[in-house]
Write an enzyme that holds these catalytic residues in place. Structure first.
Site, PDB file in Angstrom:
ATOM      1  N   ASN A   9      35.129 -47.390  33.419  1.00  0.00           N
ATOM      2  CA  ASN A   9      33.709 -47.739  33.491  1.00  0.00           C
ATOM      3  C   ASN A   9      33.560 -48.751  34.620  1.00  0.00           C
ATOM      4  OD1 ASN A   9      31.115 -48.635  33.158  1.00  0.00           O
ATOM      5  ND2 ASN A   9      31.446 -49.582  31.155  1.00  0.00           N
ATOM      6  N   LYS A  11      30.975 -49.999  35.863  1.00  0.00           N
ATOM      7  CA  LYS A  11      29.815 -50.897  35.696  1.00  0.00           C
ATOM      8  C   LYS A  11      29.055 -50.998  37.032  1.00  0.00           C
ATOM      9  CE  LYS A  11      32.209 -53.107  31.887  1.00  0.00           C
ATOM     10  NZ  LYS A  11      32.430 -54.292  31.080  1.00  0.00           N
ATOM     11  N   HIS A  95      26.677 -48.966  25.323  1.00  0.00           N
ATOM     12  CA  HIS A  95      27.605 -50.031  25.736  1.00  0.00           C
ATOM     13  C   HIS A  95      27.005 -51.386  25.353  1.00  0.00           C
ATOM     14  CE1 HIS A  95      29.980 -52.724  28.207  1.00  0.00           C
ATOM     15  NE2 HIS A  95      30.886 -51.760  28.266  1.00  0.00           N
ATOM     16  N   GLU A  97      26.783 -54.052  26.852  1.00  0.00           N
ATOM     17  CA  GLU A  97      25.940 -54.671  27.894  1.00  0.00           C
ATOM     18  C   GLU A  97      24.537 -54.067  27.880  1.00  0.00           C
ATOM     19  OE1 GLU A  97      28.759 -54.021  31.042  1.00  0.00           O
ATOM     20  OE2 GLU A  97      30.075 -55.515  30.102  1.00  0.00           O
ATOM     21  N   GLU A 167      34.567 -51.427  21.199  1.00  0.00           N
ATOM     22  CA  GLU A 167      34.656 -52.493  22.193  1.00  0.00           C
ATOM     23  C   GLU A 167      34.159 -53.798  21.581  1.00  0.00           C
ATOM     24  OE1 GLU A 167      34.726 -50.662  26.445  1.00  0.00           O
ATOM     25  OE2 GLU A 167      32.697 -51.275  25.953  1.00  0.00           O
ATOM     26  N   GLY A 173      35.659 -58.214  29.395  1.00  0.00           N
ATOM     27  CA  GLY A 173      35.608 -59.020  30.607  1.00  0.00           C
ATOM     28  C   GLY A 173      36.068 -60.453  30.409  1.00  0.00           C
ATOM     29  N   SER A 212      39.212 -55.748  27.977  1.00  0.00           N
ATOM     30  CA  SER A 212      40.366 -56.361  28.645  1.00  0.00           C
ATOM     31  C   SER A 212      41.656 -55.567  28.493  1.00  0.00           C
ATOM     32  CB  SER A 212      40.555 -57.810  28.170  1.00  0.00           C
ATOM     33  OG  SER A 212      39.408 -58.578  28.473  1.00  0.00           O
TER      34      SER A 212
END
Ligand code: 13P
Length: 250
Positions: A9, A11, A95, A97, A167, A173, A212
């Site tokens: 991904n 992003k 996701h 985010e 996730e 991240g 991560s």
């Protein structure tokens, strides 16, 4: 036997040059990846270029998001059918985010899941708890809520043509990975919850871990009985790291 699926991904990262470099590098090394299916999810504008570069290769293409609508007056949206025209196989939906920064709630995510499938894509449905939720002991409750919203909207049979990505938000991240045991426990919870509806579908669905994942921790994660690969953010932007993660499948 479930296959390992490793998806990158990207992003909000990339350029024409980077797309060429990353995909070129992946294709140069993919011959050494024996036990994983591999996909990349670039930003929308690079999807036609990625399609061209990936043609005839074993690497699949995916999008990072998809509209919950099929067509019409929805400025800024991209439909599943449009992505399908460019040979996308997957679309990430929900996701964290998108959920936290762009206000996507469970109902929106469920509609996107349904729209992705209606347009011929395989959704990669992301679920995961925040640090606060984990620390207050409600991880299972949160995952169940996120999963049930999609089960209610799409039905268990829809999971024959879907991937789930667990996730944990606190691992995305941050460099702080869930331990293989922590991840396995949630993956098993997800599979058991699906099995409550249909054991055969639950046994077949791929559940990726994301947060991560790096070359140094991928093998241990992928070795867990209910972890079927990874959704890779930062490390998918480095050819060497991404290929090393793909090879960690064995
Ligand atoms: P990182 O691998 O950068 O933690 O991102 C994970 C992720 O969000 C993949 O979708």
């Amino acid at each position: 036997m479930r296959r390992i699926l490793v998806a990158g991904n990207w992003k909000l990262n990339g350029s024409i040059a980077m797309t060429k470099e990353l995909i070129g590098g992946i294709l140069a090394g993919i011959g050494e990846v024996n036990n994983a299916d591999v996909a990349v999810c670039p930003p929308y504008p690079y999807i036609p270029l990625a399609q061209e570069l990936l043609a005839g290769s074993p690497v699949a293409l995916g999008a990072q998001d998809v509209s919950d609508q099929a067509q019409g007056a929805y400025t800024g949206e991209v439909s599943a059918a449009m992505l399908k025209e460019f040979d996308c196989r997957y679309s990430i939906v929900g996701h964290s985010e998108r959920r936290s920064l762009y206000g996507e709630d469970d109902a929106t995510v469920a509609r996107k899941f349904v729209a992705a499938q209606a347009g011929g894509l395989t959704p990669i449905l992301c679920v995961g708890e925040t640090l606060e939720e984990r620390e207050s002991g409600v991880t299972d409750e949160i995952i169940a809520r996120q999963l049930d919203a999609v089960l209610d909207a799409a039905g268990i049979a829809a999971f024959r043509q879907a991937v789930i990505a667990y996730e944990p938000v606190w691992a995305i991240g941050t460099g702080r990975t869930a331990t293989p045991e922590q991840a396995q426990a949630v993956h098993k919870f997800i599979r058991d919850r699906l099995a409550g509806h249909d054991a055969e579908v639950a046994a077949a669905v791929q559940i990726q871990y994301g947060g991560s994942v790096k070359p140094g921790n991928a093998a241990e994660l992928f070795a867990q009985p209910d972890i079927d690969g990874g959704l890779i953010g930062g490390a998918s932007l480095k050819v060497g790291d991404f290929l090393a993660i793909c090879k960690a499948a064995g």
